[in-house]
Scaffold this active site. Structure first.
Site, PDB file in Angstrom:
ATOM      1  N   HIS A  56     -22.142 -41.216  27.446  1.00 13.87           N
ATOM      2  CA  HIS A  56     -20.807 -40.920  27.984  1.00 13.87           C
ATOM      3  C   HIS A  56     -20.974 -40.172  29.304  1.00 13.87           C
ATOM      4  O   HIS A  56     -21.365 -39.009  29.318  1.00 13.87           O
ATOM      5  CB  HIS A  56     -20.006 -40.082  26.986  1.00 13.87           C
ATOM      6  CG  HIS A  56     -18.666 -39.691  27.521  1.00 13.87           C
ATOM      7  ND1 HIS A  56     -17.694 -40.621  27.802  1.00 13.87           N
ATOM      8  CD2 HIS A  56     -18.145 -38.498  27.877  1.00 13.87           C
ATOM      9  CE1 HIS A  56     -16.631 -39.997  28.284  1.00 13.87           C
ATOM     10  NE2 HIS A  56     -16.880 -38.717  28.349  1.00 13.87           N
ATOM     11  N   ASP A  58     -19.329 -38.736  32.408  1.00 12.03           N
ATOM     12  CA  ASP A  58     -18.105 -38.309  33.082  1.00 12.03           C
ATOM     13  C   ASP A  58     -18.224 -38.488  34.593  1.00 12.03           C
ATOM     14  O   ASP A  58     -19.199 -38.046  35.194  1.00 12.03           O
ATOM     15  CB  ASP A  58     -17.831 -36.830  32.776  1.00 12.03           C
ATOM     16  CG  ASP A  58     -17.392 -36.642  31.337  1.00 12.03           C
ATOM     17  OD1 ASP A  58     -16.461 -37.334  30.916  1.00 12.03           O
ATOM     18  OD2 ASP A  58     -17.996 -35.793  30.647  1.00 12.03           O
ATOM     19  N   ASP A 180     -13.265 -40.412  24.956  1.00 16.91           N
ATOM     20  CA  ASP A 180     -13.133 -38.982  25.237  1.00 16.91           C
ATOM     21  C   ASP A 180     -11.750 -38.517  25.690  1.00 16.91           C
ATOM     22  O   ASP A 180     -11.451 -37.335  25.581  1.00 16.91           O
ATOM     23  CB  ASP A 180     -14.197 -38.560  26.271  1.00 16.91           C
ATOM     24  CG  ASP A 180     -14.433 -37.052  26.284  1.00 16.91           C
ATOM     25  OD1 ASP A 180     -14.172 -36.410  25.246  1.00 16.91           O
ATOM     26  OD2 ASP A 180     -14.870 -36.512  27.303  1.00 16.91           O
ATOM     27  N   HIS A 426     -10.833 -38.833  33.101  1.00 19.12           N
ATOM     28  CA  HIS A 426     -10.216 -37.874  32.180  1.00 19.12           C
ATOM     29  C   HIS A 426     -10.630 -36.415  32.401  1.00 19.12           C
ATOM     30  O   HIS A 426     -10.213 -35.550  31.629  1.00 19.12           O
ATOM     31  CB  HIS A 426     -10.445 -38.301  30.721  1.00 19.12           C
ATOM     32  CG  HIS A 426     -11.887 -38.412  30.349  1.00 19.12           C
ATOM     33  ND1 HIS A 426     -12.586 -39.597  30.454  1.00 19.12           N
ATOM     34  CD2 HIS A 426     -12.775 -37.514  29.886  1.00 19.12           C
ATOM     35  CE1 HIS A 426     -13.840 -39.409  30.065  1.00 19.12           C
ATOM     36  NE2 HIS A 426     -13.979 -38.143  29.716  1.00 19.12           N
TER      37      HIS A 426
HETATM   38 ZN   LIG Z   1     -15.677 -37.206  29.060  1.00 17.49          ZN
END
Ligand SMILES: [Zn+2]
Length: 1080
Positions: A56, A58, A180, A426
């Protein structure tokens, strides 16, 4: 540097060598078999455990996008995306059994561009064989609460397009992966469905909801994404069991400290039995909460797989030792899989599924952690993003409309698209990043503005200056500046303040002719404005409110705002105005400053709407539609709770979490200082609540709504208390606990105080637990009256009392809420607390039986005009007199000839591939919002886009990357109404269970009839848009379809008859087309 870090780094260097040494060609090219065909087989009589290796990543959070990509600032976080992709590719190449999914196109394509052809070819092979699979595929994994649908569609279109351009149909993600984001919107489900996704998996939902869903086997469901669109917006959606983490103790990553699987036969540390026991127990437990004999276990986490072999080596062992037990009777089968292979297994199970029609907001992770603070966090970044989207659309349109298109247009536009893609992440638009990262986002945005600003200046000069004959400075590259004033948000613009003569070009990005009240910062009240025909317009100069003038860092000489009504601004076009300072003797400013009224009621307004203010300076009543009702408005603030976060009772309010202290609210003022200004164009009440809150309430002469322009900050913290500031409108509307909020700016969703539609909620935070994301609108009504407020950015909002609507406009907090940011949300600028300014638009009137257009329809139309008002371009005009200007230049332009019907919006017009446009039309009304506007509408695309020489059009999925008529999605059958959860067997129960459909009789056959494709072929169908499609093919294709009024699709043969370009839109429908242009 710690010893641990150096070991970690040394490890990477070893890896780098491996990557370069790998003989990529040694791997035999296999025929393309991506998609569902590439799934490893499952075993019918076992529990199949789909292990999903994933990372994941970001797109900015604790570190900036580039810090994450390059892996710098390891003190903050050991995270380097380039190493992840390097090492995963290497591991996949070594072993064809392995699978990996990648999500964020922003990172992937940054990496891709740095690779040699040899590596690129190897990666293409991995993708073609389904070993590396793209999931989600948008530029970033967007937030779902604070994003606007236009931006979400854009960032998916761009990510999916690059995947398509690079990998063809094997690059097309089949599954959404929103693991997420902090809660999930219904509109997102609808968009996924319309983009052709087969399903979506997510991680975060309210802890009570999750409990309930697991206990009742309802964690995987058919989500009805739209109240207007029907089945085409349905999306199969699954809540993951363990968010997106590996089971406790099984994170084998270099970032984790869990034990590896130690299988040395005589090793004293041998842990194979214990580790496999534990894992299989976990799998068995999880399987009890899901319906089929398949479960998905995510093996990864934040920035995992920087040294992929470490994880994979242990997964190999996990799979081998677990599956070896099958020989001894174990009925659990572990396999490398992907979310799409898992989804295929669910689909192939042929059972029925529960349905859901509301959304997953708000998200609570424990009784005191409602993730409703981020709906408002970093209000100025949220607004900047909205400005960015606005200018992106202008840039797209002007890039498409430009007569000449120099090479740099494409990279400028791409840069802005990608920047806005990053902003949807996000931890970007949400405001849940570190302050330094927020500044990096803002910087990227400002560079993107400059890039697109260069394009718009070029195009507007091309359109305005037809011949250089009358141009005075013949050497100049551009005759006019067409500057954007970035500081209009603090009523400052150097061009209009400094120059005695300047031009204002209003570019209208809507496909409707519009009129708009315009405000220009000026240093003197006396100006003359003439339009392109030489007509002198009525003006009014209004003093800039003292609190704005006093903003510490505002470096401006402007003391007034010059107001005028710009009428008939052409669709997809512009009108330019010449503005000239007058001698004092010719004064025209007509604002009358009314004396401060302290003894009587102050009223501003017009024949549509009137606002009354009481003797304390507060709004007290509104008259509209023949109704006079008590409506008050005030600013209040909550105190942010402070705690050590050690347990949830001690949770602090922070960037994510809204947790007011004891739900106590404080008034910002007992009395408001007011100044009243009335003129023929606008009437205003300037309110000062205290030293850090002020507001202008205004009603323009022709509007039927009121504008509230608030200014909040710096929020004082010298008392040691963090504050969360709200504006609250109270009315006597008997709303009975019901209000409605928009979903990503589109459909409205009904909310009820202290209630959730799908379970019986227990709310321990009575304020925060009733907050919802407001992207554009919140409203309430009773049998007679309704009240609605439009916002200019995402904000948290609620209705805590009947008749009352509140919106959180700004927050400044002194503690971190312990969800990772590690900083208090304490934004500062120029050494002080951050100041935020914005607008609310208040609609009030009859809820039914209104004369003419319904209030709801009026709100929709205004919402669009406030989202996409004209873009203001300023140019110095010292060199040209008004006469010269008027006769020498083209001061008005339109890009379309047919104005679209009112309820239709041209959502997208942008250059796509060579000689192609990407175009979207949408119906902006919901069913039942208006007697006439909520009807299906027809129009002719060719007439609308008459500025272009069109050869053909073909309809695509919402993202613009697959032909609509060739797109098939998995169909899932809903539970029969009487189905009860406990009648479903787990995998251990016989598959003959009443509600389990036998595989021979799949329910889906009914829906697709003969058309249905075998599931295994779905992913590999050639529904991808080929770049090379030539015009001959287009004309032969029956691809264009048009919906007749009874909803049935008719195919047209494309010929020169423009009737073939007639399309129809029903409420809330969006239709996307590739428009083929004739080559010159
Ligand atoms: Zn995230």
């Amino acid at each position: 540097m710690s010893a641990k870090t150096s070991v970690w780094l040394a490890f990477f260097c070893a890896l780098c060598c491996l990557i370069h040494d790998a003989d990529l060609r040694s791997i035999q090219q296999k025929a393309s078999q991506c998609g569902y065909q590439s799934c490893h087989p499952t075993k019918p009589n076992m529990l199949n455990v789909h292990l999903v290796a994933h990372t994941h990543d970001d797109v900015g959070w604790l570190k900036t996008v580039d810090q994450y990509y390059y892996g710098s600032e390891t003190r903050i976080q050991k995270a380097g995306v380039q190493y992840i992709i390097d090492s995963v590719v290497e591991a996949l190449l070594r072993d064809p059994e392995k699978r990996f999914i990648y999500v964020e196109s922003a990172f992937f394509f940054k990496w891709w561009k740095e690779q040699t052809t040899k590596v690129q070819d190897a990666v293409k092979m991995l993708v073609e064989q389904g070993r590396l699979e793209f999931i989600g595929g948008a530029w970033s994994m967007n937030d779902e609460a604070t994003t606007h649908y236009q931006s979400v569609i854009d960032q998916f279109s761009w990510g999916l397009r690059l995947l398509n351009d690079t990998f063809g149909e094997c690059g097309r993600p089949r599954v959404g992966w929103q693991i997420d984001p902090f809660g999930h919107s219904r509109e997102m489900a609808s968009m996924f469905a319309q983009m052709g996704f087969d399903g979506m998996f997510f991680g975060r939902l309210d802890y009570q909801d999750k409990d309930e869903r697991l206990m009742t086997k309802n964690a995987e469901m058919i989500w009805h994404g739209s109240a207007n669109l029907g089945e085409e917006a349905d999306l199969f959606s699954g809540a993951l069991y363990n968010n997106y983490q590996a089971p406790d103790g099984f994170c084998f990553d270099v970032l984790c400290s869990d034990a590896p699987i130690i299988d040395g036969k005589h090793s004293p540390d041998n842990n194979v039995k214990e580790r496999i026991d534990t894992f299989l127990d976990f799998a068995k437990t999880q399987s009890q909460y899901y319906r089929t004999n398949n479960i998905i276990i995510t093996m990864g986490g934040d920035f995992t797989y920087q040294a992929a072999q470490v994880y994979y080596k242990n997964l190999d062992k996990l799979i081998r030792y677990a599956n070896e037990r099958q020989a001894n009777g174990s009925n659990i089968n572990l396999l490398y899989s992907t979310p799409s292979c898992y989804l295929k297994s669910l689909h192939d199970a042929g059972i029925t599924w529960p349905t859901k029609s509301d959304d997953f907001f708000p998200y609570a992770s424990d009784p005191h952690a409602y993730w409703t603070g981020y709906f408002t966090s970093r209000p100025t970044l949220k607004r900047f993003e909205r400005d960015g989207n606005h200018f992106l659309q202008v840039c797209k349109q002007l890039s498409a409309l430009a007569p000449n298109k120099p090479e740099e247009f494409a990279p400028h536009l791409t840069f802005m698209r990608e920047t806005l893609g990053i902003m949807q992440h996000h931890d970007a638009i949400t405001g849940t990043e570190k302050e330094a990262v927020a500044l990096d986002y803002a910087k990227r945005m400002s560079v993107a503005f400059r890039a697109c600003g260069a394009t718009t200046r070029n195009v507007l000069n091309q359109l305005t200056v037809q011949s250089k004959e009358n141009v005075k400075d013949k050497a100049a590259k551009y005759v006019f500046e067409f500057k954007t004033c970035a500081l209009l948000n603090i009523t400052s613009c150097p061009v209009s303040e400094v120059n005695d003569r300047f031009a204002l070009t209003l570019y209208n990005p809507l496909a409707h002719t519009i009129s708009e009240y315009v405000r220009i910062p000026v240093s003197d009240p006396n100006y003359k404005i003439i339009d392109n025909k030489g007509v002198t317009l009525e003006t009014q100069a209004v003093p800039i409110p003292t609190p704005v003038i006093n903003i510490k860092h505002r470096n401006s000489t402007a003391k007034y705002e010059l107001v005028f009504l710009a009428t008939n601004i052409p669709p997809l076009g512009y009108r330019t105005y010449y503005i000239e300072k007058l001698d004092n003797t010719e004064a025209t400013g007509k604002t009358r400053a009314s004396p401060k009224s302290t003894t009587s009621v102050t009223v501003i307004g017009n024949s549509h709407i009137k606002l009354g203010f009481d003797t304390n300076g507060f709004l007290s009543e509104v008259t509209a539609d023949g109704l006079t009702r008590l409506v008050s408005q005030e600013f209040l603030f909550y105190e942010g709770a402070v705690g050590n976060n050690a347990e949830f009772l001690n949770r602090s309010s922070g960037a994510y979490i809204f947790r007011p202290n004891e739900n106590k609210i404080h008034f910002s003022a007992d009395q408001v200082e007011i100044e009243v200004y009335k003129g023929d164009l606008v009437q205003e009440v300037h309110q000062k609540f205290n030293d850090w809150i002020s507001q202008v309430v205004r009603v323009y002469n022709k509007d039927s709504f009121a504008e509230f322009e608030w200014l909040v900050g710096p929020i004082p913290i010298d008392d040691g208390i963090g504050k969360e500031v709200i504006t609250r409108f109270n009315s006597d509307i008997e709303s009975d606990g019901i209000f409605r909020t928009d979903s990503n700016g589109r459909e409205m969703i009904k909310r009820k105080l202290n209630h959730r539609d799908t379970w019986s909620v227990r709310i321990n935070e009575e304020v925060a637990g009733n907050y919802y994301p407001i992207t554009t609108k919140i409203d309430l009504e009773d049998d007679t009256a309704r009240m609605a407020i439009l916002t200019d950015r995402a904000q948290g909002g609620s209705s805590l009392k009947d008749g009352s609507l509140e919106l959180m406009v700004h927050r400044r907090l002194l503690r971190d809420d312990a969800f990772g940011v590690g900083e208090a949300l304490n934004e500062t600028e120029f050494g002080d607390g951050l100041i935020a300014r914005g607008k609310h638009h208040l609609f009030f009137g009859r809820s039914t039986d209104r004369e003419g257009v319904s209030l709801k329809a009026l709100e929709r139309l205004t919402q669009l005009e406030k989202l996409m008002p004209t873009w203001k371009f300023f140019s110095n005009m010292e060199a040209y007199s008004a006469d010269e200007w008027q006769t020498s230049f083209t001061n008005t332009f339109t890009g379309i000839s047919l104005v679209l019907p009112k309820p239709v919006n041209l959502l997208t017009l942008e250059p796509w591939h060579e000689n192609q446009l990407l175009v979207r039309f949408e119906h902006i009304m919901e069913n039942g919002e208006d007697a006439s506007y909520s009807k299906p509408v027809q129009f002719n695309v060719k007439n609308v886009l008459s500025a272009f020489d069109i050869e053909g059009i073909r309809e695509t999925t919402l993202d613009g990357n697959a032909w609509l008529d060739e797109t098939r999605r998995f169909q899932f059958a809903p539970d029969p109404e009487e189905a009860a959860f406990n009648t479903y067997g787990t995998f251990e129960e016989p598959a003959k269970s009443v509600h389990l459909l036998s595989p021979e009789k799949p329910m889906l056959g009914v829906k697709y009839a003969e058309e249905a494709l075998p599931a295994g072929q779905l992913g590999a169908q050639s529904n991808r848009i080929k770049r090379e499609t030539n015009s001959e093919q287009i004309n032969k294709d029956e691809g264009r379809s048009s919906k007749s009024s009874d909803g049935a699709y008719n195919s047209f043969k494309a010929d020169s008859d423009s009737q073939d370009y007639i399309i129809e839109l029903s409420p809330m429908e969006i239709r996307t087309f590739i428009v083929y242009l004739k080559t010159a």
